[in-house]
Design an enzyme around this catalytic site. Structure first.
Site, PDB file in Angstrom:
ATOM      1  N   ALA A  12       0.935  -1.178   0.079  1.00  0.00           N
ATOM      2  CA  ALA A  12       0.037  -0.116   0.030  1.00  0.00           C
ATOM      3  C   ALA A  12       1.041   1.202  -0.050  1.00  0.00           C
ATOM      4  CB  ALA A  12      -1.052  -0.044   0.981  1.00  0.00           C
ATOM      5  N   ARG A  18      -2.323   9.001 -10.661  1.00  0.00           N
ATOM      6  CA  ARG A  18      -3.553   9.167 -11.681  1.00  0.00           C
ATOM      7  C   ARG A  18      -4.767   9.485 -11.019  1.00  0.00           C
ATOM      8  NH1 ARG A  18      -3.224   3.917 -15.145  1.00  0.00           N
ATOM      9  NH2 ARG A  18      -2.006   3.229 -13.807  1.00  0.00           N
ATOM     10  N   THR A  82       7.586  -4.315  -6.669  1.00  0.00           N
ATOM     11  CA  THR A  82       6.757  -4.875  -6.008  1.00  0.00           C
ATOM     12  C   THR A  82       7.644  -5.912  -5.148  1.00  0.00           C
ATOM     13  OG1 THR A  82       6.533  -6.508  -7.816  1.00  0.00           O
ATOM     14  CG2 THR A  82       4.844  -4.932  -7.192  1.00  0.00           C
ATOM     15  N   ASP A 106      -5.148  -1.581  -3.167  1.00  0.00           N
ATOM     16  CA  ASP A 106      -5.893  -0.944  -4.427  1.00  0.00           C
ATOM     17  C   ASP A 106      -6.850  -1.779  -4.879  1.00  0.00           C
ATOM     18  OD1 ASP A 106      -4.280  -1.984  -5.803  1.00  0.00           O
ATOM     19  OD2 ASP A 106      -3.667  -0.161  -6.839  1.00  0.00           O
ATOM     20  N   ASN A 361     -45.557  12.981  20.851  1.00  0.00           N
ATOM     21  CA  ASN A 361     -45.999  13.901  19.794  1.00  0.00           C
ATOM     22  C   ASN A 361     -45.140  15.156  19.552  1.00  0.00           C
ATOM     23  OD1 ASN A 361     -47.516  13.731  17.068  1.00  0.00           O
ATOM     24  ND2 ASN A 361     -47.333  15.897  17.773  1.00  0.00           N
ATOM     25  N   SER A 389     -46.519  22.783  17.526  1.00  0.00           N
ATOM     26  CA  SER A 389     -45.756  23.379  16.319  1.00  0.00           C
ATOM     27  C   SER A 389     -45.142  24.623  16.632  1.00  0.00           C
ATOM     28  CB  SER A 389     -46.929  23.589  15.224  1.00  0.00           C
ATOM     29  OG  SER A 389     -47.638  22.317  14.883  1.00  0.00           O
TER      30      SER A 389
END
Length: 451
Positions: A12, A18, A82, A106, A361, A389
């Site tokens: 990683a 890119r 690698t 990835d 409520n 309300s």
């Protein structure tokens, strides 16, 4: 095979130019989780006990995201290929595992079953097992040269003969190595190439020269998909989402427009739940059976018990805990709040840092005023309370069981159980004053137009 010890070396360290991003490539998310975390999870699911993570570019960021865990961190000082990256985990490899799996940070769609198949091939006598795949278009991929079931070499696309270019079996880059020969083979890799780098692919021919068995284990195309750009990241996201949606629907979840529902890696949804179009799940969501989530709702870090109904256009933020048969309606937001059984928050309300009792409520336009500019404070509403309300509840505040709050109130003091609370100015009516004011304003507007 189950008794064989295994180390996964996850590479990683790449910069990912890119991606056109300051964020290290392996930290770009798929389904709300960094790509490298998907790979680690796949390794764990495949029964791999230990993980050695090789990092380089953005090492501090990667370590911070991953935090503590059952993995070790190894730094690749210079990016020299690698094989060189794999040797950065030399200390971990040297501990003496039966199997070593080299993976890439990835490839977030890597399938645990493909990793298990590669390990099985090791247990059956192979010293090197390369995970191969067969894409529709093999252009650009290294080819796996197999004869009589034996992997003889990996040939890069640019080096292939015309006949070799016809081969459809390609190199995914992932490899399983017998633990007792891993370091010997890795140290034998040379950098006699144009770039002067040490390539993992050389292990096949090195192993063959030593009389060791080499083999191919066929993986799915999706397992091998690497991400190198934002375009590829989006393609992988789409694949992940499509597979997860199908899994949930097969388990009894209904989706009106599956392609518009977006899930996170840990989203849990029970059977007989219905998802209308354009629902988004962030990390940390658990939904029980028989829930209805209506269109354009956004949910993260929340739990929703059976029989509840959410939305449309609702937002549940982290810490929202909804009990059975709760209703959170259109344009409501709930954050860090427990809402008990059967409570209703129907329209245009914000409930934050609160506890709402069963059967209460909450009227349209209600706000729990939880932040004083420096600290958060809690609102507690008892059972079977009614909040009218357009009410503002200035926390810290407690409304007792069965309390009743008149619409349009601003409350700053606790309300006892069963009490009625008003928190608004007294209404006054001035006869004919409205007509006078209307005439005055009309004349002012006309005069303004003339100028």
């Amino acid at each position: 095979m189950s008794q064989r010890s295994c180390l996964s070396v996850i590479l990683a360290a790449g910069e990912g130019t890119r991606m056109k991003s300051a964020l290290p490539k392996v930290l770009h998310p798929v389904a709300g989780r960094a790509m490298v975390q998907h790979v680690i999870a796949a390794a764990k699911e495949a029964g791999i006990e230990d993980v050695a993570l090789v990092i380089g570019h953005g090492a501090d960021q990667v370590e911070k995201v991953l935090g503590a865990g059952n993995h070790t961190i190894h730094l690749q000082e210079k990016r020299l290929g690698t094989a060189n990256a794999t040797l950065a985990a030399r200390d971990a490899i040297a501990r003496g595992y039966d199997d070593i799996l080299v993976l890439f940070g990835d490839t977030p769609l890597v399938d645990p079953s493909d990793l298990m198949a590669a390990r099985k091939a090791l247990s059956e006598g192979a010293s090197i097992v390369v995970l191969g795949f067969e894409p529709e278009n093999p252009t650009g991929y290294g080819r796996l040269l197999v004869r009589d079931g034996v992997l003889e070499a990996i040939r890069e696309h640019k080096d292939c003969s015309p006949d070799e270019l016809k081969i459809s079996l390609c190199n995914s880059g992932m490899m399983a190595i017998r633990g007792d020969v891993a370091l010997e083979l890795l140290e034998a890799v040379e950098n006699n190439n144009v770039k002067g780098e040490y390539y993992l692919t050389d292990l096949v021919e090195i192993a063959r020269s030593k009389g060791l068995n080499t083999a191919v284990s066929l993986a799915s195309v999706e397992s091998a998909l690497g991400v190198n750009s934002k375009i590829e990241l989006a393609e992988v996201e789409n694949i992940w989402q499509r597979k997860r949606r199908r899994t949930l629907m097969a388990a009894g979840v209904s989706m009106h427009a599956p392609e518009t529902v977006f899930l996170s890696f840990d989203t849990e949804i029970g059977a007989d739940t219905t998802l209308e179009p354009n629902v988004f799940f962030g990390p940390g969501v658990r939904v029980e059976d028989g829930v209805i989530i209506r269109a354009f709702s956004h949910i993260e870090g929340a739990t929703i018990a059976r029989g509840s109904e959410i939305g449309p256009f609702a937002r549940l933020r982290p810490g929202a805990e909804l009990a059975e048969k709760v209703k959170v309606g259109n344009f409501c937001e709930v954050k860090k709040a427990v809402v008990e059984k059967g409570a209703k928050i129907n329209h245009l309300s914000y409930i934050g840092d609160a506890h709402i009792g069963a059967g209460s409520n909450i009227g349209a336009g209600t706000i729990t005023c939880n932040y004083d500019g420096f600290n958060k404070h809690k609102t507690i509403i008892g059972e079977s309370a009614f909040v009218g309300s357009n009410t503002s509840l200035v926390a810290p505040i407690t409304l007792g069981n069965g309390a009743y709050v008149a619409s349009g109130s601003v409350l700053t003091q606790d309300v006892p159980a069963g009490a009625l609370a008003f928190g608004r100015a007294r209404q006054e009516i001035k006869p004919e004053r409205g007509s006078f004011l209307r005439e005055k304003l009309s004349k002012a507007a006309a005069a303004k137009k003339k100028t």
